[in-house]
Design a protein around this motif. Structure first.
Motif, PDB file in Angstrom:
ATOM      1  N   ASP A 133       0.830  -1.211   0.000  1.00 28.87           N
ATOM      2  CA  ASP A 133       0.000   0.000   0.000  1.00 28.87           C
ATOM      3  C   ASP A 133       0.859   1.253   0.000  1.00 28.87           C
ATOM      4  N   GLY A 224      -8.226   7.804   2.666  1.00 29.69           N
ATOM      5  CA  GLY A 224      -8.270   7.253   4.017  1.00 29.69           C
ATOM      6  C   GLY A 224      -7.821   8.246   5.059  1.00 29.69           C
ATOM      7  N   GLU A 225      -6.710   8.930   4.800  1.00 27.54           N
ATOM      8  CA  GLU A 225      -6.193   9.911   5.758  1.00 27.54           C
ATOM      9  C   GLU A 225      -7.202  11.025   6.002  1.00 27.54           C
ATOM     10  N   LEU A 289      -2.304   4.395   9.111  1.00 28.47           N
ATOM     11  CA  LEU A 289      -2.207   4.717   7.695  1.00 28.47           C
ATOM     12  C   LEU A 289      -0.850   5.322   7.358  1.00 28.47           C
TER      13      LEU A 289
END
Length: 386
Positions: A133, A224-225, A289
Protein backbone atom coordinates in the motif's frame (compact mmCIF):
# COMPACT_ATOMS: atom_id res chain seq x y z
CA UNK A 1 -17.34 24.10 0.79
CA UNK A 2 -15.93 26.17 -2.06
CA UNK A 3 -14.18 24.38 -4.89
CA UNK A 4 -11.49 25.59 -7.30
CA UNK A 5 -12.76 26.88 -10.61
CA UNK A 6 -9.78 26.48 -12.87
CA UNK A 7 -6.03 26.44 -13.40
CA UNK A 8 -3.86 29.45 -12.74
CA UNK A 9 -2.57 31.25 -15.78
CA UNK A 10 1.15 30.66 -16.01
CA UNK A 11 3.98 31.64 -18.29
CA UNK A 12 6.01 29.27 -20.37
CA UNK A 13 7.84 26.49 -18.50
CA UNK A 14 11.56 27.07 -17.89
CA UNK A 15 14.11 25.97 -20.44
CA UNK A 16 16.74 23.33 -19.72
CA UNK A 17 19.23 26.12 -18.86
CA UNK A 18 17.89 26.98 -15.39
CA UNK A 19 20.82 28.97 -13.99
CA UNK A 20 19.13 32.39 -14.06
CA UNK A 21 15.78 31.46 -12.58
CA UNK A 22 17.47 29.19 -10.02
CA UNK A 23 19.65 32.13 -8.93
CA UNK A 24 16.53 34.29 -8.54
CA UNK A 25 14.86 31.54 -6.53
CA UNK A 26 17.85 31.23 -4.21
CA UNK A 27 17.68 34.97 -3.54
CA UNK A 28 14.08 34.56 -2.33
CA UNK A 29 14.53 31.44 -0.22
CA UNK A 30 17.95 31.91 1.29
CA UNK A 31 16.63 31.01 4.75
CA UNK A 32 16.04 27.48 3.52
CA UNK A 33 19.62 27.09 2.36
CA UNK A 34 20.80 28.47 5.70
CA UNK A 35 18.56 26.04 7.59
CA UNK A 36 19.96 23.09 5.64
CA UNK A 37 23.46 24.08 6.80
CA UNK A 38 22.55 24.29 10.49
CA UNK A 39 23.83 21.43 12.69
CA UNK A 40 21.07 18.86 13.00
CA UNK A 41 19.23 18.72 16.33
CA UNK A 42 15.82 17.37 15.43
CA UNK A 43 12.26 18.56 15.95
CA UNK A 44 11.72 19.05 19.68
CA UNK A 45 9.59 20.84 22.23
CA UNK A 46 10.74 24.05 23.94
CA UNK A 47 12.13 21.79 26.70
CA UNK A 48 14.72 20.46 24.27
CA UNK A 49 15.49 17.05 22.82
CA UNK A 50 14.42 14.10 24.96
CA UNK A 51 17.13 11.46 25.18
CA UNK A 52 17.18 7.65 25.06
CA UNK A 53 14.01 7.11 23.05
CA UNK A 54 15.45 5.06 20.17
CA UNK A 55 17.64 2.16 21.34
CA UNK A 56 19.99 0.57 18.84
CA UNK A 57 18.90 -3.07 18.67
CA UNK A 58 18.04 -6.04 16.50
CA UNK A 59 14.35 -6.16 15.57
CA UNK A 60 14.11 -9.39 13.58
CA UNK A 61 12.89 -7.52 10.50
CA UNK A 62 13.80 -9.23 7.23
CA UNK A 63 15.97 -6.79 5.28
CA UNK A 64 17.53 -9.22 2.81
CA UNK A 65 15.32 -8.10 -0.08
CA UNK A 66 16.00 -4.39 0.27
CA UNK A 67 19.75 -4.89 0.75
CA UNK A 68 19.82 -7.04 -2.38
CA UNK A 69 17.80 -4.44 -4.32
CA UNK A 70 20.26 -1.71 -3.29
CA UNK A 71 23.24 -3.79 -4.42
CA UNK A 72 21.59 -4.52 -7.78
CA UNK A 73 20.78 -0.84 -8.24
CA UNK A 74 24.38 0.17 -7.62
CA UNK A 75 25.70 -2.58 -9.90
CA UNK A 76 23.59 -1.21 -12.76
CA UNK A 77 25.06 2.32 -12.65
CA UNK A 78 27.93 3.62 -14.75
CA UNK A 79 30.94 5.18 -13.03
CA UNK A 80 29.60 8.62 -13.92
CA UNK A 81 26.19 7.82 -12.46
CA UNK A 82 27.77 6.43 -9.29
CA UNK A 83 29.71 9.65 -8.87
CA UNK A 84 26.52 11.70 -9.22
CA UNK A 85 24.06 9.49 -7.38
CA UNK A 86 25.89 7.99 -4.42
CA UNK A 87 26.83 9.84 -1.24
CA UNK A 88 28.50 9.19 2.11
CA UNK A 89 26.12 8.55 4.97
CA UNK A 90 26.79 11.89 6.64
CA UNK A 91 26.36 13.98 3.49
CA UNK A 92 24.45 17.21 4.06
CA UNK A 93 22.33 16.63 0.96
CA UNK A 94 19.99 14.47 3.06
CA UNK A 95 18.55 17.72 4.38
CA UNK A 96 18.02 19.38 0.99
CA UNK A 97 14.74 17.61 0.21
CA UNK A 98 11.97 20.02 -0.69
CA UNK A 99 8.65 20.36 -2.44
CA UNK A 100 9.80 23.22 -4.64
CA UNK A 101 11.06 24.00 -8.11
CA UNK A 102 12.59 21.54 -10.51
CA UNK A 103 16.26 22.33 -9.89
CA UNK A 104 16.28 23.87 -6.40
CA UNK A 105 18.88 22.02 -4.28
CA UNK A 106 18.36 18.81 -6.26
CA UNK A 107 20.97 16.07 -6.20
CA UNK A 108 21.28 12.41 -7.11
CA UNK A 109 19.96 10.73 -10.24
CA UNK A 110 16.85 11.97 -12.01
CA UNK A 111 14.49 9.06 -12.75
CA UNK A 112 13.61 10.75 -16.03
CA UNK A 113 17.22 10.32 -17.18
CA UNK A 114 17.45 6.59 -16.45
CA UNK A 115 16.81 3.89 -19.00
CA UNK A 116 13.91 1.59 -18.18
CA UNK A 117 16.04 -1.06 -16.47
CA UNK A 118 17.90 1.43 -14.28
CA UNK A 119 14.66 3.16 -13.30
CA UNK A 120 13.12 -0.17 -12.34
CA UNK A 121 16.13 -1.03 -10.18
CA UNK A 122 15.84 2.33 -8.39
CA UNK A 123 12.13 1.81 -7.84
CA UNK A 124 12.81 -1.72 -6.59
CA UNK A 125 14.76 -0.24 -3.67
CA UNK A 126 11.74 1.91 -2.80
CA UNK A 127 9.32 -0.99 -3.28
CA UNK A 128 11.33 -3.37 -1.08
CA UNK A 129 11.42 -0.74 1.69
CA UNK A 130 7.68 -0.07 1.72
CA UNK A 131 4.48 -2.03 2.10
CA UNK A 132 2.42 -2.79 -0.98
CA UNK A 133 0.00 0.00 0.00
CA UNK A 134 2.84 2.39 0.80
CA UNK A 135 4.52 1.82 -2.54
CA UNK A 136 1.22 2.13 -4.39
CA UNK A 137 0.61 5.47 -2.71
CA UNK A 138 4.01 6.80 -3.77
CA UNK A 139 3.46 5.67 -7.37
CA UNK A 140 -0.03 7.22 -7.42
CA UNK A 141 1.32 10.57 -6.22
CA UNK A 142 4.01 10.52 -8.91
CA UNK A 143 1.30 9.79 -11.46
CA UNK A 144 -0.83 12.65 -10.16
CA UNK A 145 2.19 14.86 -10.75
CA UNK A 146 1.90 13.95 -14.42
CA UNK A 147 -1.84 14.68 -14.26
CA UNK A 148 -1.25 18.27 -13.23
CA UNK A 149 1.41 18.53 -15.92
CA UNK A 150 -1.14 17.38 -18.49
CA UNK A 151 -3.78 19.81 -17.20
CA UNK A 152 -1.39 22.76 -17.17
CA UNK A 153 0.36 21.90 -20.45
CA UNK A 154 3.70 21.58 -18.66
CA UNK A 155 4.72 17.94 -18.62
CA UNK A 156 8.34 19.10 -18.81
CA UNK A 157 8.06 20.63 -15.33
CA UNK A 158 5.51 18.19 -13.89
CA UNK A 159 5.60 14.50 -14.73
CA UNK A 160 5.78 11.07 -13.11
CA UNK A 161 9.56 10.66 -13.48
CA UNK A 162 10.66 14.10 -12.30
CA UNK A 163 12.10 12.69 -9.06
CA UNK A 164 15.68 12.47 -7.87
CA UNK A 165 16.93 9.24 -6.33
CA UNK A 166 20.02 9.24 -4.10
CA UNK A 167 21.67 6.33 -2.33
CA UNK A 168 23.78 6.83 0.80
CA UNK A 169 26.22 4.60 2.66
CA UNK A 170 27.32 1.04 1.96
CA UNK A 171 24.57 -1.58 1.77
CA UNK A 172 26.95 -4.02 0.07
CA UNK A 173 29.18 -4.00 3.16
CA UNK A 174 26.37 -4.28 5.68
CA UNK A 175 27.00 -0.79 7.02
CA UNK A 176 24.38 1.90 7.64
CA UNK A 177 22.85 3.10 4.41
CA UNK A 178 19.74 4.70 3.04
CA UNK A 179 18.00 6.32 0.14
CA UNK A 180 16.11 9.49 -0.69
CA UNK A 181 13.39 10.07 -3.29
CA UNK A 182 12.89 13.78 -3.82
CA UNK A 183 10.59 15.84 -6.03
CA UNK A 184 7.24 17.59 -6.19
CA UNK A 185 4.85 16.12 -3.60
CA UNK A 186 7.02 13.04 -2.96
CA UNK A 187 9.93 13.46 -0.55
CA UNK A 188 10.95 10.31 1.31
CA UNK A 189 14.04 9.66 3.42
CA UNK A 190 14.79 6.07 4.41
CA UNK A 191 17.70 4.91 6.60
CA UNK A 192 18.80 1.39 7.56
CA UNK A 193 21.02 0.66 10.55
CA UNK A 194 21.31 -3.11 10.72
CA UNK A 195 17.72 -4.32 10.48
CA UNK A 196 16.28 -1.10 11.93
CA UNK A 197 14.66 1.36 9.54
CA UNK A 198 13.70 5.02 9.88
CA UNK A 199 11.32 6.34 7.22
CA UNK A 200 11.32 10.03 8.09
CA UNK A 201 11.10 12.81 7.18
CA UNK A 202 8.41 11.76 4.69
CA UNK A 203 6.45 14.49 2.93
CA UNK A 204 3.66 13.37 0.59
CA UNK A 205 1.12 15.55 -1.16
CA UNK A 206 -1.08 15.91 -4.21
CA UNK A 207 -2.81 18.56 -6.31
CA UNK A 208 -5.23 17.32 -7.59
CA UNK A 209 -6.03 14.37 -5.34
CA UNK A 210 -8.21 12.82 -8.06
CA UNK A 211 -7.21 12.45 -11.71
CA UNK A 212 -10.35 13.13 -13.71
CA UNK A 213 -8.63 12.77 -17.06
CA UNK A 214 -5.33 11.96 -18.71
CA UNK A 215 -3.06 8.95 -18.74
CA UNK A 216 -3.86 7.99 -15.13
CA UNK A 217 -7.53 8.97 -14.96
CA UNK A 218 -9.18 7.52 -11.85
CA UNK A 219 -6.08 7.74 -9.63
CA UNK A 220 -6.96 9.02 -6.15
CA UNK A 221 -4.93 9.95 -3.08
CA UNK A 222 -5.39 10.48 0.67
CA UNK A 223 -8.99 9.27 0.87
CA UNK A 224 -8.27 7.25 4.02
CA UNK A 225 -6.19 9.91 5.76
CA UNK A 226 -8.91 12.47 5.10
CA UNK A 227 -11.91 10.29 6.00
CA UNK A 228 -10.47 8.84 9.21
CA UNK A 229 -9.29 12.28 10.36
CA UNK A 230 -12.83 13.56 9.84
CA UNK A 231 -14.27 10.53 11.65
CA UNK A 232 -11.99 10.96 14.64
CA UNK A 233 -12.81 14.62 15.17
CA UNK A 234 -16.56 14.15 14.73
CA UNK A 235 -16.54 11.35 17.31
CA UNK A 236 -15.22 13.74 19.98
CA UNK A 237 -17.68 15.30 22.41
CA UNK A 238 -17.89 19.03 23.07
CA UNK A 239 -15.35 19.10 25.88
CA UNK A 240 -12.88 16.97 23.96
CA UNK A 241 -13.20 19.22 20.92
CA UNK A 242 -12.41 22.26 23.06
CA UNK A 243 -9.12 20.63 24.05
CA UNK A 244 -8.32 19.41 20.54
CA UNK A 245 -9.00 22.61 18.59
CA UNK A 246 -5.97 24.89 18.33
CA UNK A 247 -7.26 27.84 16.33
CA UNK A 248 -9.94 29.15 14.00
CA UNK A 249 -7.35 29.91 11.33
CA UNK A 250 -5.67 27.29 9.18
CA UNK A 251 -1.85 27.45 9.14
CA UNK A 252 -0.28 28.67 5.92
CA UNK A 253 1.70 25.43 5.69
CA UNK A 254 2.64 22.38 7.68
CA UNK A 255 4.67 23.29 10.74
CA UNK A 256 7.43 20.70 10.20
CA UNK A 257 7.82 20.53 6.44
CA UNK A 258 11.05 21.00 4.52
CA UNK A 259 13.94 22.82 6.21
CA UNK A 260 12.28 22.53 9.63
CA UNK A 261 14.62 19.84 10.98
CA UNK A 262 15.26 21.82 14.19
CA UNK A 263 11.78 23.25 14.70
CA UNK A 264 10.38 23.78 18.21
CA UNK A 265 6.81 22.53 18.58
CA UNK A 266 5.17 21.97 21.97
CA UNK A 267 2.48 19.39 22.62
CA UNK A 268 -1.04 20.72 22.06
CA UNK A 269 -4.46 19.20 21.79
CA UNK A 270 -6.25 16.23 23.28
CA UNK A 271 -4.31 13.29 24.68
CA UNK A 272 -5.26 9.88 23.35
CA UNK A 273 -5.43 8.77 26.99
CA UNK A 274 -8.37 11.20 27.39
CA UNK A 275 -10.31 9.53 24.57
CA UNK A 276 -12.80 6.71 24.89
CA UNK A 277 -11.65 3.22 23.78
CA UNK A 278 -13.56 3.60 20.52
CA UNK A 279 -12.05 7.00 19.82
CA UNK A 280 -8.57 5.69 20.59
CA UNK A 281 -9.13 2.82 18.19
CA UNK A 282 -9.99 5.32 15.43
CA UNK A 283 -6.93 7.40 16.31
CA UNK A 284 -4.64 4.36 16.12
CA UNK A 285 -6.16 3.24 12.82
CA UNK A 286 -5.47 6.73 11.46
CA UNK A 287 -1.90 6.68 12.74
CA UNK A 288 -1.57 3.25 11.14
CA UNK A 289 -2.21 4.72 7.69
CA UNK A 290 1.05 6.65 8.08
CA UNK A 291 3.05 4.00 9.95
CA UNK A 292 1.99 1.21 7.59
CA UNK A 293 3.60 2.88 4.62
CA UNK A 294 6.66 0.92 5.78
CA UNK A 295 7.02 -2.77 5.02
CA UNK A 296 5.20 -5.13 7.37
CA UNK A 297 8.11 -5.97 9.69
CA UNK A 298 9.22 -2.39 10.10
CA UNK A 299 5.65 -1.11 10.42
CA UNK A 300 5.11 -3.58 13.28
CA UNK A 301 8.22 -2.36 15.09
CA UNK A 302 7.29 1.27 14.50
CA UNK A 303 3.73 0.82 15.74
CA UNK A 304 5.03 -0.85 18.90
CA UNK A 305 7.22 2.22 19.41
CA UNK A 306 4.26 4.55 18.81
CA UNK A 307 1.92 2.61 21.11
CA UNK A 308 4.50 2.62 23.90
CA UNK A 309 3.91 6.41 24.01
CA UNK A 310 0.16 6.27 23.42
CA UNK A 311 -0.57 8.07 26.68
CA UNK A 312 1.70 10.94 25.65
CA UNK A 313 0.26 11.25 22.13
CA UNK A 314 -1.75 14.41 21.41
CA UNK A 315 -4.35 14.95 18.68
CA UNK A 316 -4.87 18.53 17.51
CA UNK A 317 -7.31 20.01 15.03
CA UNK A 318 -7.98 23.21 13.07
CA UNK A 319 -10.80 23.82 10.62
CA UNK A 320 -14.26 22.63 9.65
CA UNK A 321 -15.01 18.90 9.48
CA UNK A 322 -17.62 19.68 6.81
CA UNK A 323 -15.09 21.68 4.81
CA UNK A 324 -11.33 21.90 4.99
CA UNK A 325 -9.14 21.10 7.96
CA UNK A 326 -5.75 20.43 9.50
CA UNK A 327 -4.90 17.77 12.06
CA UNK A 328 -1.79 16.64 13.91
CA UNK A 329 -0.59 13.73 16.02
CA UNK A 330 2.39 14.51 18.24
CA UNK A 331 4.22 12.26 20.71
CA UNK A 332 7.85 11.86 21.77
CA UNK A 333 8.43 9.42 18.89
CA UNK A 334 6.12 10.48 16.05
CA UNK A 335 4.77 13.69 14.55
CA UNK A 336 2.16 13.58 11.78
CA UNK A 337 0.52 16.53 10.02
CA UNK A 338 -2.30 16.62 7.46
CA UNK A 339 -3.66 19.77 5.82
CA UNK A 340 -5.98 20.89 3.04
CA UNK A 341 -4.04 23.54 1.13
CA UNK A 342 -4.85 26.56 -1.05
CA UNK A 343 -4.33 26.13 -4.75
CA UNK A 344 -0.89 26.45 -6.27
CA UNK A 345 -1.57 25.13 -9.74
CA UNK A 346 -5.31 25.59 -9.36
CA UNK A 347 -6.82 29.07 -9.19
CA UNK A 348 -8.01 29.19 -5.57
CA UNK A 349 -6.36 31.19 -2.80
CA UNK A 350 -8.31 29.40 -0.08
CA UNK A 351 -7.88 25.81 1.17
CA UNK A 352 -9.73 23.10 -0.71
CA UNK A 353 -9.89 19.33 -0.62
CA UNK A 354 -8.27 19.30 -4.04
CA UNK A 355 -4.80 19.98 -2.61
CA UNK A 356 -3.40 18.03 0.38
CA UNK A 357 -0.05 17.99 2.16
CA UNK A 358 1.10 15.46 4.77
CA UNK A 359 4.34 14.98 6.66
CA UNK A 360 5.67 12.42 9.11
CA UNK A 361 8.62 13.14 11.41
CA UNK A 362 10.53 11.26 14.08
CA UNK A 363 11.09 13.98 16.71
CA UNK A 364 13.77 14.11 19.38
CA UNK A 365 16.68 13.61 17.06
CA UNK A 366 15.93 10.51 15.00
CA UNK A 367 14.81 11.95 11.66
CA UNK A 368 17.20 10.59 9.01
CA UNK A 369 18.04 7.92 11.62
CA UNK A 370 20.50 10.37 13.20
CA UNK A 371 20.18 9.04 16.75
CA UNK A 372 20.59 5.42 15.63
CA UNK A 373 23.61 6.40 13.54
CA UNK A 374 25.14 8.17 16.53
CA UNK A 375 24.76 5.05 18.67
CA UNK A 376 26.12 2.84 15.88
CA UNK A 377 29.18 5.03 15.56
CA UNK A 378 29.80 5.03 19.30
CA UNK A 379 29.37 1.26 19.53
CA UNK A 380 31.53 0.33 16.56
CA UNK A 381 33.97 3.20 16.30
CA UNK A 382 34.47 4.04 19.96
CA UNK A 383 33.77 7.76 20.08
CA UNK A 384 30.85 10.16 19.58
CA UNK A 385 30.61 11.80 16.19
CA UNK A 386 31.84 15.35 16.22
Amino acid sequence: MREPVGLRKRGNPPTREPETWTRDLLDKVGWRVKAAHEPFRGVATSDGVRQDLFPLRATGADVRGVYRAAEEYLAGLTDKQLAAGRFPMDDESWRHWNNGARYFLRHGMLLEDFDDAQRERALAVVRESLSADGYRQVVDLMRLNLTIGELSGNTYGLNEWLYWFSLYGEPENGGPWGWQLDGHHVNINCVFVGDQMVLTPSFLGAEPVIAGSGKYAGTVAFRGEEALGHELFTRLDGGQRERAVLSDTMPEELFVGAFRDNFDLDYQGLRLSDMTPGQRDTALRLLGLYVNRAGDDHARVRMEEVRAHEGDTHFAWIGDPDGTFYYRFHSPVILVEFEHMPGVLFDNDYPSRRHIHTVVRTPNGNDFGVDLLRQHHERHHGAPRG
